[in-house]
Design a protein around this motif. Sequence first.
Motif, mmCIF file in Angstrom:
data_model
loop_
_atom_site.group_PDB
_atom_site.id
_atom_site.type_symbol
_atom_site.label_atom_id
_atom_site.label_comp_id
_atom_site.label_asym_id
_atom_site.label_seq_id
_atom_site.Cartn_x
_atom_site.Cartn_y
_atom_site.Cartn_z
ATOM 1 N N PHE A 194 0.668 -0.992 0.269
ATOM 2 C CA PHE A 194 -0.016 -0.273 -0.061
ATOM 3 C C PHE A 194 0.760 1.481 0.372
ATOM 4 C CE2 PHE A 194 -1.905 -3.801 2.411
ATOM 5 C CZ PHE A 194 -3.023 -3.362 1.932
ATOM 6 N N GLU A 195 0.299 1.700 -0.660
ATOM 7 C CA GLU A 195 0.808 3.758 -0.523
ATOM 8 C C GLU A 195 0.698 3.983 1.308
ATOM 9 O OE1 GLU A 195 -0.492 6.238 -3.305
ATOM 10 O OE2 GLU A 195 -0.087 5.745 -5.313
ATOM 11 N N ASP A 196 2.279 4.610 1.483
ATOM 12 C CA ASP A 196 2.148 5.053 2.450
ATOM 13 C C ASP A 196 1.234 6.829 3.098
ATOM 14 O OD1 ASP A 196 3.024 5.984 5.080
ATOM 15 O OD2 ASP A 196 4.761 6.184 4.909
ATOM 16 N N ASN A 197 0.293 6.320 3.155
ATOM 17 C CA ASN A 197 -0.732 7.342 3.194
ATOM 18 C C ASN A 197 -1.416 6.626 4.365
ATOM 19 O OD1 ASN A 197 -3.201 9.085 2.961
ATOM 20 N ND2 ASN A 197 -2.977 8.641 0.192
ATOM 21 N N GLU A 198 -1.617 8.023 5.366
ATOM 22 C CA GLU A 198 -1.940 8.053 6.647
ATOM 23 C C GLU A 198 -3.301 7.963 6.759
ATOM 24 O OE1 GLU A 198 -1.825 10.873 10.152
ATOM 25 O OE2 GLU A 198 0.646 11.163 9.127
ATOM 26 N N TYR A 199 -4.471 8.359 5.759
ATOM 27 C CA TYR A 199 -5.911 8.421 5.097
ATOM 28 C C TYR A 199 -6.179 6.269 4.829
ATOM 29 C CZ TYR A 199 -6.476 13.360 5.062
ATOM 30 O OH TYR A 199 -6.301 14.523 5.246
ATOM 31 N N ASP A 200 -5.397 5.956 4.904
ATOM 32 C CA ASP A 200 -5.180 4.634 4.466
ATOM 33 C C ASP A 200 -4.918 3.858 4.997
ATOM 34 O OD1 ASP A 200 -6.410 5.095 2.496
ATOM 35 O OD2 ASP A 200 -3.809 4.615 1.023
ATOM 36 N N TYR A 201 -4.434 4.365 6.826
ATOM 37 C CA TYR A 201 -3.693 2.894 7.502
ATOM 38 C C TYR A 201 -4.939 2.272 8.347
ATOM 39 C CZ TYR A 201 0.404 5.516 7.637
ATOM 40 O OH TYR A 201 1.582 6.181 7.482
ATOM 41 N N GLY A 202 -6.144 2.456 8.855
ATOM 42 C CA GLY A 202 -7.692 1.874 8.970
ATOM 43 C C GLY A 202 -7.379 0.655 8.642
ATOM 44 N N PHE A 203 -7.610 1.076 7.473
ATOM 45 C CA PHE A 203 -7.656 0.549 5.970
ATOM 46 C C PHE A 203 -6.577 -0.673 5.888
ATOM 47 C CE2 PHE A 203 -7.002 -1.765 1.786
ATOM 48 C CZ PHE A 203 -8.369 -2.860 1.180
ATOM 49 N N ILE A 204 -5.480 -0.996 6.100
ATOM 50 C CA ILE A 204 -4.249 -1.958 6.286
ATOM 51 C C ILE A 204 -4.146 -2.426 7.386
ATOM 52 C CG2 ILE A 204 -1.552 -1.819 6.378
ATOM 53 C CD1 ILE A 204 -2.519 1.082 4.346
ATOM 54 N N LEU A 205 -4.513 -1.904 8.570
ATOM 55 C CA LEU A 205 -4.418 -2.475 9.808
ATOM 56 C C LEU A 205 -5.529 -3.673 9.321
ATOM 57 C CD1 LEU A 205 -4.145 -0.059 12.822
ATOM 58 C CD2 LEU A 205 -2.117 -1.835 10.862
ATOM 59 N N GLN A 206 -6.710 -3.576 8.993
ATOM 60 C CA GLN A 206 -8.322 -4.168 9.092
ATOM 61 C C GLN A 206 -7.957 -5.258 8.180
ATOM 62 O OE1 GLN A 206 -11.415 -2.746 7.127
ATOM 63 N NE2 GLN A 206 -12.041 -1.062 9.803
ATOM 64 N N TYR A 207 -7.162 -4.933 6.946
ATOM 65 C CA TYR A 207 -6.238 -6.138 6.111
ATOM 66 C C TYR A 207 -5.152 -6.881 6.584
ATOM 67 C CZ TYR A 207 -4.316 -8.336 1.976
ATOM 68 O OH TYR A 207 -3.867 -9.148 1.020
ATOM 69 N N TYR A 208 -4.503 -6.224 7.640
ATOM 70 C CA TYR A 208 -3.721 -7.339 8.370
ATOM 71 C C TYR A 208 -4.293 -8.548 9.434
ATOM 72 C CZ TYR A 208 -0.007 -8.203 12.224
ATOM 73 O OH TYR A 208 1.014 -8.785 12.589
#
Length: 270
Positions: free
Chosen positions: A48-62
């Motif tokens: 994922f691109e290092d974008n703070e707006y996507d951190y929640g989605f990244i953690l859900q995926y993880y």
Amino acid sequence: MLPEELVKLFKEAFGKEPICEDSSKGICISKENGYIVLRENGKLLAQFEDNEYDYGFILQYYAKKAGLFAPQDKQIEELLRSLFVNIIVLTEVEDKNGFSHSQRVAKLAEEFARYLGWDESKVQELRNHAFLHDVGKIAIEQLMLYSPTRLRTFEAHYEDHPTMGTIYLTIHESLWKYIPTVRHHHERWDGKGFPDKLKGEEIPYFARIIAILNYYDEVTNFVSADWDSEIKTPQQALKEIKSLAGTFFDPAIVEQFVNFMRDVYNVNIQ
């Protein structure tokens, strides 16, 4: 090194640091070439691109890939599970000691798991599965309230309750792990059960255990009087379970259960 804000969110969600000591084992999250990267056993899962707006989605995926629940998800599961269990217990008939069928099966499951030497988290997991195994009967119990022929209504809809339970548990993904047990605890080892006619080890392991505990409790308590000619003694029930090994029940689990009843409850059928 992972961004500080992502590390903070990770710790808040999972109660630990996002440290991966060996990137070739398990699920790892790291920053590589400007991207947030997830790997499983060293193999790239996603970046994922290092974008703070996507951190929640990244953690859900993880969390999904790692089989983790964030604290809020655990709270939701506990809330929904407790709600279902309370309804189940309230709609079931109590015995002379004030316990319902699902309560007795859950207690038996807990004791059986400890007898098998399971760790405490797995013991509690089986107990929770046992509490929910008949969640699909809630609808049938309500239907019976308005039926002039209550037993006939129950008989007509009895095989529906694993499917109904499956539907109820789709309410939130934190409950999905209970679906295999709820749906398949009436399957038979020989493939002649319901609803999907699974056989042998196609039947989920917890469902195979609950099938035996469920049967034992039903035939040794008054709630089973409608389904059998008489209430069975523990010895009679255990002999019948042993005779059904290989047709209704997993033979290996039957042997373990017979030993458990002998060693813990002093019920001997030799």
